[in-house]
Design a protein around this motif. Structure first.
Motif, PDB file in Angstrom:
ATOM      1  N   GLY A 250       0.607  -1.038   0.334  1.00 23.02           N
ATOM      2  CA  GLY A 250      -0.488  -0.317  -0.099  1.00 23.02           C
ATOM      3  C   GLY A 250       1.097   1.150  -0.231  1.00 23.02           C
ATOM      4  N   ALA A 256      -5.155   1.053  -2.010  1.00 25.95           N
ATOM      5  CA  ALA A 256      -5.881   0.282  -1.181  1.00 25.95           C
ATOM      6  C   ALA A 256      -6.419  -1.835  -1.602  1.00 25.95           C
ATOM      7  N   THR A 370      -2.721   5.666   3.041  1.00 25.10           N
ATOM      8  CA  THR A 370      -3.068   4.269   2.562  1.00 25.10           C
ATOM      9  C   THR A 370      -2.717   3.586   3.148  1.00 25.10           C
ATOM     10  N   ILE A 374      -4.771   0.467   4.942  1.00 18.56           N
ATOM     11  CA  ILE A 374      -4.366  -1.135   5.083  1.00 18.56           C
ATOM     12  C   ILE A 374      -4.528  -1.613   7.095  1.00 18.56           C
TER      13      ILE A 374
END
Length: 410
Positions: A250, A256, A370, A374
């Motif tokens: 990521g 994602a 991101t 995650i």
């Protein structure tokens, strides 16, 4: 070498290569683009098959309601905490103070999307069109309806159930093949990012980058690991190690969706049953935007500082409310991040020209956003499974090396 070691090595070598090659690092970008394409081609069939089988495996549709409530409540709660952390860090760092703005680029104001339009856009007219265009939220709605109908069909639906279970298993194997090429994709993408931006663009915006990084790190290490330890009763270190692979992907891809297959693998290693992560992970891909919401609060404070505007506690509370609601409402809208920031800035009367200021380093900031998302996606599976008494704590407590050794023998 373990895969996550290779990915980390690819990340480090990519940064070095980008600094050495500069603009020429763009020649490496096609390798990264191919890697992302291979990952994204997996996502739609993986979401559809795992979500349908996840819904069917819950048995009673009422169990699905409980699972859905826990998942949405978890994401709403953590998003609220993320925005508050972002504001606390931004108040401390004051990221926009002392910035010489110079000329501000003109921006095109995105169209306003009403709440009802957002809700209506979640429901597909044609499921095949939604699948073809990768409209994740519409795919999720269709998969939930289809899965609920399939679970109510009984014996007549068994062949269909086995069909989607077979697709899910095949896609997991395809994921393993693509995942093995991750170090090369990560190397190429990070080299391109570093070569394109270098260090020159980072210095004037260093305080904004540092504030976003600190807020994201605090949210991961305090909120997620705290909930993992208290509710999931899983070692925070085990959690962080097992989620490192999708997090690094990521970080390098800013996607994602690209990290989705890695997250599915991490969920198995964390002891989350398939029927739980088959539901929570596709939902997380659209609903969980903790990193994005956190960034909105930091960016709003940055714009306020840069324009010399003092935000009151009431205005900051408005930012919290707007960012939380917008993070869910804009999930299915193309360019949702821009619309979301527009809504946040407008809610407290900040100039929209501020969007143009941060646009230059958005790629750098997107890496942090991101990665945070995650970690949040994966924490949700552990917490929701634990609340339902379905978490396999023996697997969760097994080290990553032991799990990979067992997988290799298989």
């Amino acid at each position: 070498m373990k895969l996550y070691h290779k990915i980390l090595l690819g990340l480090i070598l990519g940064i070095i290569a980008g600094l050495v090659l500069g603009d020429k690092a763009a020649y490496l970008k096609p390798i990264g683009d191919i890697f992302i394409r291979c990952l994204r081609v997996i996502v739609v069939p993986l979401i559809l098959s795992t979500l349908i089988t996840g819904v069917v495996s819950t048995g009673d549709v009422r169990n699905l309601g409980k699972l859905g409530f826990r998942t949405v409540a978890y994401f709403m709660g953590t998003t609220t905490v993320a925005v508050v952390i972002g504001l606390i860090v931004a108040n401390f760092v004051q990221p926009g103070t002392g910035l010489s703005l110079g000329e501000i680029a003109a921006i095109q104001r995105p169209e306003t999307v009403g709440p009802m339009e957002m809700i209506v856009s979640m429901f597909p007219i044609n499921p095949m069109e939604a699948l073809a265009k990768g409209r994740v939220l519409q795919i999720i709605v269709f998969a939930l309806l289809f899965g609920a109908g399939l679970s109510m069909t009984g014996e007549a639906g068994e062949p269909v159930k086995k069909f989607f279970e077979g697709i899910a298993e095949v896609m997991f194997k395809v994921s393993d093949i693509v995942i093995s090429f991750a170090p090369y994709g990560v190397f190429a993408l990070i080299a391109w990012t570093t070569g394109k931006f270098g260090l020159d663009i980072l210095m004037p915006m260093a305080k904004l980058i540092v504030a976003t990084f600190l807020a994201c790190t605090a949210h991961i290490l305090c909120t997620y690991t705290g909930l993992i330890a208290l509710i999931g009763r899983v070692s925070p270190m085990d959690f962080l190690k097992k989620v490192m692979e999708p997090a690094l992907v990521g970080l390098s891809t800013c996607s994602a969706a690209a990290a989705f297959p890695f997250s599915m693998r991490a969920q198995k290693q964390l002891g989350v049953p398939k029927k739980v992560f088959g539901f929570t992970m596709p939902m997380a891909l659209t609903i969980n935007m903790d990193g994005t919401a956190l960034y909105q609060s930091v960016a709003a404070m940055f714009v306020a500082n840069a324009f010399g505007i003092e935000l009151t506690l009431t205005q900051q509370a408005t930012i919290v409310l707007t960012a939380v609601l917008a993070s869910i409402g804009t999930a299915s809208i193309p360019g949702g991040g821009l619309i979301m920031l527009t809504m946040v800035l407008e809610s407290v009367g900040l100039p929209l020209e501020g969007i143009a200021i941060v646009a230059g380093i958005d790629r750098i900031l997107d890496m942090f956003r991101t990665t945070t998302n995650i970690f949040g996606d994966n924490s949700a599976g552990v917490v929701v499974a634990s609340l339902g008494g379905e978490l396999d704590r023996e697997v969760a407590a097994t080290s990553l090396d032991q799990l990979e050794e067992v997988e290799t023998h298989k």
